[in-house]
Scaffold this motif. Structure first.
Motif, mmCIF file in Angstrom:
data_model
loop_
_atom_site.group_PDB
_atom_site.id
_atom_site.type_symbol
_atom_site.label_atom_id
_atom_site.label_comp_id
_atom_site.label_asym_id
_atom_site.label_seq_id
_atom_site.Cartn_x
_atom_site.Cartn_y
_atom_site.Cartn_z
ATOM 1 N N ALA A 38 -41.380 34.624 67.834
ATOM 2 C CA ALA A 38 -41.698 33.220 67.578
ATOM 3 C C ALA A 38 -42.178 33.032 66.145
ATOM 4 N N ALA A 39 -42.993 33.970 65.664
ATOM 5 C CA ALA A 39 -43.473 33.881 64.287
ATOM 6 C C ALA A 39 -42.321 34.000 63.294
ATOM 7 N N ASP A 40 -41.395 34.908 63.562
ATOM 8 C CA ASP A 40 -40.237 35.073 62.681
ATOM 9 C C ASP A 40 -39.360 33.816 62.678
ATOM 10 N N LEU A 41 -39.168 33.226 63.855
ATOM 11 C CA LEU A 41 -38.340 32.027 63.943
ATOM 12 C C LEU A 41 -39.020 30.835 63.275
ATOM 13 N N ARG A 42 -40.318 30.746 63.397
ATOM 14 C CA ARG A 42 -41.053 29.683 62.699
ATOM 15 C C ARG A 42 -40.884 29.810 61.189
ATOM 16 N N ALA A 43 -40.878 31.046 60.711
ATOM 17 C CA ALA A 43 -40.685 31.259 59.270
ATOM 18 C C ALA A 43 -39.302 30.788 58.835
ATOM 19 N N VAL A 44 -38.303 31.015 59.660
ATOM 20 C CA VAL A 44 -36.949 30.536 59.342
ATOM 21 C C VAL A 44 -36.904 29.015 59.374
ATOM 22 N N LEU A 45 -37.491 28.428 60.403
ATOM 23 C CA LEU A 45 -37.449 26.975 60.576
ATOM 24 C C LEU A 45 -38.219 26.237 59.489
ATOM 25 N N ARG B 262 -40.188 18.853 62.267
ATOM 26 C CA ARG B 262 -40.615 17.464 62.473
ATOM 27 C C ARG B 262 -40.155 16.926 63.824
ATOM 28 N N SER B 263 -38.914 17.234 64.183
ATOM 29 C CA SER B 263 -38.342 16.713 65.429
ATOM 30 C C SER B 263 -38.207 17.862 66.425
ATOM 31 N N TRP B 264 -39.037 17.834 67.453
ATOM 32 C CA TRP B 264 -39.017 18.928 68.423
ATOM 33 C C TRP B 264 -39.234 18.389 69.828
ATOM 34 N N ALA B 265 -38.726 19.144 70.779
ATOM 35 C CA ALA B 265 -38.912 18.784 72.188
ATOM 36 C C ALA B 265 -39.041 20.056 73.005
ATOM 37 N N PHE B 266 -40.012 20.049 73.894
ATOM 38 C CA PHE B 266 -40.229 21.166 74.812
ATOM 39 C C PHE B 266 -39.929 20.654 76.215
ATOM 40 N N VAL B 267 -38.950 21.262 76.874
ATOM 41 C CA VAL B 267 -38.467 20.773 78.170
ATOM 42 C C VAL B 267 -38.827 21.770 79.259
ATOM 43 N N TYR C 73 -36.104 24.504 57.155
ATOM 44 C CA TYR C 73 -35.194 23.487 57.703
ATOM 45 C C TYR C 73 -36.011 22.491 58.536
ATOM 46 N N PRO C 74 -36.906 21.751 57.920
ATOM 47 C CA PRO C 74 -37.814 20.875 58.674
ATOM 48 C C PRO C 74 -37.125 19.709 59.362
ATOM 49 N N ASP C 75 -35.886 19.393 58.982
ATOM 50 C CA ASP C 75 -35.206 18.226 59.555
ATOM 51 C C ASP C 75 -34.311 18.561 60.745
ATOM 52 N N VAL C 76 -34.231 19.838 61.119
ATOM 53 C CA VAL C 76 -33.409 20.208 62.265
ATOM 54 C C VAL C 76 -34.115 19.777 63.551
ATOM 55 N N LEU C 77 -33.336 19.448 64.574
ATOM 56 C CA LEU C 77 -33.897 19.147 65.894
ATOM 57 C C LEU C 77 -34.060 20.448 66.657
ATOM 58 N N LEU C 78 -35.276 20.737 67.113
ATOM 59 C CA LEU C 78 -35.565 21.933 67.902
ATOM 60 C C LEU C 78 -35.774 21.534 69.353
ATOM 61 N N VAL C 79 -34.997 22.136 70.257
ATOM 62 C CA VAL C 79 -35.146 21.896 71.693
ATOM 63 C C VAL C 79 -35.455 23.232 72.358
ATOM 64 N N GLU C 80 -36.573 23.296 73.066
ATOM 65 C CA GLU C 80 -36.944 24.504 73.793
ATOM 66 C C GLU C 80 -36.804 24.255 75.295
ATOM 67 N N ASP C 81 -36.179 25.207 75.974
ATOM 68 C CA ASP C 81 -35.943 25.104 77.412
ATOM 69 C C ASP C 81 -36.807 26.139 78.124
#
Length: 448
Positions: free
Chosen positions: A247-254, A284-289, A257-265
């Motif tokens: 998760a820390a590594d992926l946060r560093a990548v993201l 900025r745009s995220w959703a946790f489902v 790219y602050p404008d990408v939509l992140l959807v977590e399932d």
């Protein structure tokens, strides 16, 4: 493997040809996997230009009805978004065979809804009008408490009719046909079909036991993917779970790219034996489902969506102009289940049961030299050389498994085995059958 067809496609315009193909699917003349004629062959047969047929195929492809598979040509998708009058979209289970392909929870381990329905029936029911705001206060409070305990900000919440409904609303609200969306490969078949039906371009993400590989996510976002969908735990079909380090590594990548939509399932939710390592808030745009299907029953078409204010408002807004809201009766039922200690104990028992079954199967496979993955969830993924041969061999042995072709884009072949219908004393026989059918399987875990 494509399926030959003798259905006669008709039409003189792109729209008529497209409609004819859809009619063939509805009537059962064109089955999932059926190969369509090459553009020039069909054009000659219909007496139209190749451009007309190409346009028809483009229309069908944009609606997710067909797929172009390189040397395999153009074919009907495994589950096209066109209802058929036949049950051809389901994997056939011969009489006497054990269905290990469903991906569904064990019905014997689901909570009994009857006491909760009876209790709700005895409570005063306030009338609900068409101006209902959508989410009950008690649902907001209960869901918020559960999400906050897992480190997810519940400041903004909405509810949808299941995880896939949430994803459709999220992707449709942020993306347009032709946009790229990064999804796990192999991954959830329903999501692959949804992406195709929305006219989006999937960008496959290689993954390992800790979730999507950071280098794959970086490449997908650099290539223009405008959305990223990540399964937090119990990834279908590989059983991967995002770790704290990943998760820390992926946060560093993201971060780049602050404008990408992140959807977590987080479909497994309470059934997960590993802690949640969420990415919520990384952009900025995220959703946790989080849906209710796996722990409480597939018929509970219900999911909670947390996210930033604008993203949640889009989900709620699209729901308002469509279905309006998720039934308050269903919301009250879910809250009742959440509040019941006996239900919580039952879900924990189901979690432990799935753990034992999955570990037993993987151990039995390993003892026979068969590599597999599945650290969490109810599925085990087995890489193979020839899916068709393995699926057929297991069917002959009395076991139905899901072919990887339904679940993958660019990753290597494999089969998915759902452990929920598997009794402990059946494990050795299943493992032996898999080993026999998959003789010569390649080394490795994810077939990527």
């Amino acid at each position: 493997m494509t399926v030959p067809t003798h259905y006669q496609i008709a039409g003189s315009t792109a729209a008529e040809i497209s409609a004819s193909v859809e009619s063939g699917i509805r009537e059962g003349g064109l089955l999932p996997g059926a190969a369509l004629p090459p553009v020039r062959v069909l054009a000659d047969a219909l007496g139209v230009s190749a451009g007309t047929v190409a346009k028809a195929y483009q229309m069908l492809r944009q609606r997710g009805v067909i797929d172009t598979a390189g040397r395999n040509g153009t074919r009907i998708r495994p589950r096209p978004p066109v209802a058929s009058t036949r049950s051809a979209l389901r994997l056939a289970v011969p009489a006497g065979a054990l269905d290990l392909a469903s991906g569904a929870p064990d019905p014997h381990l689901l909570p009994d809804l009857r006491p909760h329905l009876a209790a709700l029936a005895g409570e005063p029911l306030a009338p609900v009008g068409y101006d209902h705001p959508g989410v009950l206060p008690e649902l907001v409070e209960a869901a918020g408490r559960r999400l906050r305990a897992d480190g997810v900000d519940p400041s903004w919440l909405s509810v949808t009719s299941g995880a896939l409904d949430a994803m459709e609303r999220l992707l449709a609200a942020h993306l347009r046909p032709g946009d790229k969306v990064a999804i796990e490969d192999p991954g959830w078949a329903n999501l692959l079909d949804l992406v195709a039906a929305l006219g989006l371009e999937p960008v496959p993400l290689a993954l390992d036991a800790e979730g999507p590989r950071p280098v794959a996510v970086e490449a997908a976002l650099a290539a223009g993917a405008r959305a990223l969908v990540v399964t937090t735990r119990a990834q279908n079909p590989t059983g991967a779970a995002v770790t704290v380090a990943r998760a820390a590594d992926l946060r560093a990548v993201l971060a780049a790219y602050p404008d990408v939509l992140l959807v977590e399932d987080d479909h497994s939710a309470e059934l997960s034996a590993v802690p949640l390592a969420a990415l919520a808030g990384a952009v900025r745009s995220w959703a946790f489902v989080r849906s209710a299907s796996k722990p409480y029953g597939p018929d509970l078409r219900f999911a909670v969506v947390a996210g930033d204010e604008a993203t949640v408002a889009r989900v709620a807004g699209r729901l308002r102009v469509g279905a309006g809201w998720v039934s308050t009766l269903l919301q009250r039922l879910v809250v009742s289940l959440w509040r019941d200690p006996a239900v919580a104990a039952g879900v924990a028992a189901a979690r432990d049961s799935y753990e034992r079954r999955r570990i037993a199967l993987r151990d039995a496979l390993a003892s026979r030299g068969v590599a597999s993955t599945g650290d969490t969830g109810i599925n085990v993924w087995v890489p193979v050389r020839d899916e068709t041969r393995v699926v057929a061999g297991l069917r002959d042995a009395g076991y139905v498994v899901a072919p990887g072709s339904l679940l993958r884009l660019a990753s290597g072949p494999g089969v998915r085995i759902t452990v929920s219908p598997l009794a402990h004393d059946e494990v050795p026989a299943v493992a032996a059958a898999v080993a026999h059918a998959a003789a010569g399987a390649p080394p490795g875990s994810f077939g990527a």
